[in-house]
Design an enzyme around this catalytic site. Structure first.
Site, PDB file in Angstrom:
ATOM      1  N   GLU A 129      -7.950 -15.550  -4.024  1.00 41.78           N
ATOM      2  CA  GLU A 129      -8.978 -14.860  -3.238  1.00 41.78           C
ATOM      3  C   GLU A 129      -9.508 -15.827  -2.168  1.00 41.78           C
ATOM      4  OE1 GLU A 129     -12.660 -13.814  -5.396  1.00 41.78           O
ATOM      5  OE2 GLU A 129     -12.522 -11.808  -4.492  1.00 41.78           O
ATOM      6  N   TYR A 156       2.257   7.768  12.714  1.00 39.92           N
ATOM      7  CA  TYR A 156       2.634   8.776  11.714  1.00 39.92           C
ATOM      8  C   TYR A 156       2.005  10.141  12.028  1.00 39.92           C
ATOM      9  CZ  TYR A 156       4.582   4.832   9.231  1.00 39.92           C
ATOM     10  OH  TYR A 156       5.336   3.739   8.908  1.00 39.92           O
ATOM     11  N   LYS A 207       0.815  -1.217   0.000  1.00 43.19           N
ATOM     12  CA  LYS A 207       0.000   0.000   0.000  1.00 43.19           C
ATOM     13  C   LYS A 207       0.850   1.269   0.000  1.00 43.19           C
ATOM     14  CE  LYS A 207      -4.157  -1.967   0.552  1.00 43.19           C
ATOM     15  NZ  LYS A 207      -5.273  -1.785  -0.398  1.00 43.19           N
ATOM     16  N   ASP A 245       7.259 -18.028 -15.425  1.00 44.90           N
ATOM     17  CA  ASP A 245       6.117 -18.650 -16.077  1.00 44.90           C
ATOM     18  C   ASP A 245       4.806 -18.066 -15.570  1.00 44.90           C
ATOM     19  OD1 ASP A 245       7.437 -20.783 -17.683  1.00 44.90           O
ATOM     20  OD2 ASP A 245       8.175 -21.391 -15.709  1.00 44.90           O
ATOM     21  N   ALA A 293     -14.451 -14.430   0.760  1.00 42.80           N
ATOM     22  CA  ALA A 293     -14.511 -13.043   0.254  1.00 42.80           C
ATOM     23  C   ALA A 293     -14.440 -13.139  -1.265  1.00 42.80           C
ATOM     24  CB  ALA A 293     -13.368 -12.202   0.805  1.00 42.80           C
ATOM     25  N   SER A 343       1.906  -9.921   0.187  1.00 41.69           N
ATOM     26  CA  SER A 343       1.452  -8.532   0.058  1.00 41.69           C
ATOM     27  C   SER A 343       1.569  -7.714   1.335  1.00 41.69           C
ATOM     28  CB  SER A 343       0.017  -8.508  -0.460  1.00 41.69           C
ATOM     29  OG  SER A 343      -0.804  -9.314   0.357  1.00 41.69           O
ATOM     30  N   GLY A 378      -8.302  -8.146  -3.365  1.00 40.76           N
ATOM     31  CA  GLY A 378      -9.309  -7.633  -2.433  1.00 40.76           C
ATOM     32  C   GLY A 378     -10.100  -6.585  -3.218  1.00 40.76           C
ATOM     33  N   GLY A 379      -9.691  -5.323  -3.093  1.00 38.78           N
ATOM     34  CA  GLY A 379     -10.275  -4.281  -3.931  1.00 38.78           C
ATOM     35  C   GLY A 379      -9.770  -4.348  -5.366  1.00 38.78           C
ATOM     36  N   ASP A 391     -16.035 -12.301  -3.966  1.00 41.94           N
ATOM     37  CA  ASP A 391     -16.808 -11.447  -4.887  1.00 41.94           C
ATOM     38  C   ASP A 391     -16.131 -11.301  -6.252  1.00 41.94           C
ATOM     39  OD1 ASP A 391     -15.053  -9.810  -3.023  1.00 41.94           O
ATOM     40  OD2 ASP A 391     -15.419  -8.409  -4.662  1.00 41.94           O
ATOM     41  N   GLY A 446      -6.645  -3.304  -6.536  1.00 42.53           N
ATOM     42  CA  GLY A 446      -5.653  -2.320  -6.974  1.00 42.53           C
ATOM     43  C   GLY A 446      -4.322  -2.956  -7.348  1.00 42.53           C
TER      44      GLY A 446
END
Lengths: 315, 315
Positions: A202, A113, A51, A170, A206, A301, A177-178, A208, A180
């Protein structure tokens, strides 16, 4: 429109803001799975997830006027921390709307942050309503976690690095998820090395994207409580068309497979992996026979695991 | 004699056997410690420790006659697994003498490379007697964990990579047990960039190197039960002279500092670190004022942590 050129521009724009994450190899996993694996370790990215890429590209691409009014997003997870980091880095305001039931770890990451989250009810429409209210009050620019053009292009820079780090792939397996990261990856790879198979992974809880690709329209998932909490979001309006155009295959994995993959990756790669970050490896493990003998890149990820969750540390 | 040239030769010899480990950076730790840190992640090396380097160099440098009779070593830890791995890789026999009270994890690591350990009493002279017996019976070549010339040269390759990966280092901090990694690092760095300060870090509960440097002769440590179990060995006859010639400084760290450093590294680098692997970072944390504003490489020497040891996972 998300193009190869816009991803390449993003890569140049964010080169001082993100880590060129290492590509990890593991002899033991290669031997047990019968293929040559390359783990793209986005769990070792700043803020512990890919992200950081999309947030960096969106913030670096603000006009001076936009920057003056800051940025806003709604996220319960890693995008929130990534946007807070970039806002502090360039010295602008960030408004982060988070569901009040977000994990303490992820709330603390945002606070680290220097951003105090704005809490809201967890339902999707409540989150969007609160973010819209903040936009109205502050004039801040919305940086959506996966519908923003700049965010998708930023996520796609992961795949450009991958191509520089390893030859003759290969296949590449990416969690969705979303969408991106998946849409950005497809844009990068299918416009440069179209013969590399790109597969999505996936959670079955979840599913979808899987359903939407089958039916041809946006579908709801079976349920929304997978342990891969970063993948609980519904695939985007901007990302689904790119996925539909380019994706070679999609695999659904069970909760047990995700938990087992999380444990295996932590044990063997010796890096911290969150369940969402292990979903692509869970798919590879499930589908190992079709990848036998191949050179496969598997994206880890994210690595924002609550370390008190001892269930992922095998004794 | 261990020379820069012999380390460079080792680097070429083992280039297909070891991982060029990543150099990790972390903004949060930089901010909290007030310096620019570069973590050389040898915990992400094959077998989870820098020991893969020395073992690879020793095995690759055997004559055909030596190779026919295999290799032997005595080790309770990471060197045993590293040697077993290399022996299997080149198809020769490995005889590994281990104290019967070695950790199950480390015994299993050796077994995972197809070598059944030969168990012995834990005392140092018992280990050596058993290894000598095996040498006599098999004609195998001893690959000592830190007294072997080839092992020291192999460990020194870590520092050559470091020089390629980052510019303008002010200092490097390396843990010391038997001294193979430290002696190899000093040979690499002091013959190329003598202005880079090289400091050793040692547990106060295994302080024989510190005492030996003070007195000028080989000394016993205060005690030998540090949680940094990879550093419980006494510094070598081959390594101490190199250390004495080149070392800039040595820091002793407490058990509490080691445990805290282990937790902090796991949390922030998102990699698995064993206590021995966190000793250099513990020293940096303790001495942060003298490294303020500097560019400092800190070696994470190993990541073979028993993951059931929940005490290193902060809630």
């Amino acid at each position: 429109m998300v193009t190869l050129e816009s991803v390449q521009t993003a890569a140049d724009r964010i080169r001082h803001d993100v880590i060129r994450t290492p590509l990890l190899v593991n002899e033991t996993l290669d031997a047990s799975l019968g293929c040559r694996l390359f783990f793209k370790a986005e769990n070792l990215q700043h803020t512990g997830a890919f992200k950081a890429r999309g947030a960096a590209n969106a913030v670096r691409n603000l006009t001076p006027q936009q920057a003056d009014s800051g940025v806003v997003t709604h996220s319960s997870g890693n995008h929130a921390a990534a946007l807070a980091r970039m806002a502090r880095r360039v010295g602008i305001a960030a408004h982060v709307v988070m569901p009040h039931n977000s994990s303490v770890m992820k709330i603390n990451a945002v606070r680290s942050y220097g951003v105090e989250p704005i809490f809201c009810e967890p339902a999707s429409d409540q989150r969007e309503a609160k973010a819209a209210e903040v936009m109205q009050q502050t004039g801040a620019t919305m940086v959506h976690p996966f519908e923003s053009h700049d965010v998708i292009c930023g996520q796609g820079t992961m795949a450009l690095e991958l191509l520089e780090q390893v030859d003759d792939l290969d296949a590449v397996i990416v969690p969705v998820g979303g969408g991106g990261l998946l849409a950005g990856t497809l844009t990068s790879l299918k416009n440069t090395r179209p013969s590399i198979r790109v597969c999505a992974a996936e959670p079955a809880w979840a599913d979808d994207t899987f359903r939407s690709l089958q039916s041809g329209q946006h579908e709801q998932p079976a349920r929304y409580d997978t342990i891969g909490d970063g993948l609980r979001t519904q695939v985007g309006q901007q990302t689904l068309p790119i996925i539909r155009q380019f994706l070679d295959d999609i695999f659904l994995v069970t909760e047990t497979e995700i938990a087992e993959a999380t444990r295996t990756l932590i044990q063997h790669t010796r890096t911290i992996v969150e369940p969402s970050g292990a979903v692509a490896f869970a798919a590879l493990s499930q589908q190992r026979s079709q990848f036998a003998g191949q050179r496969v890149a598997v994206v880890i990820s994210g690595g924002n695991l609550d370390l008190s969750q001892g269930q992922y540390f095998r004794g």
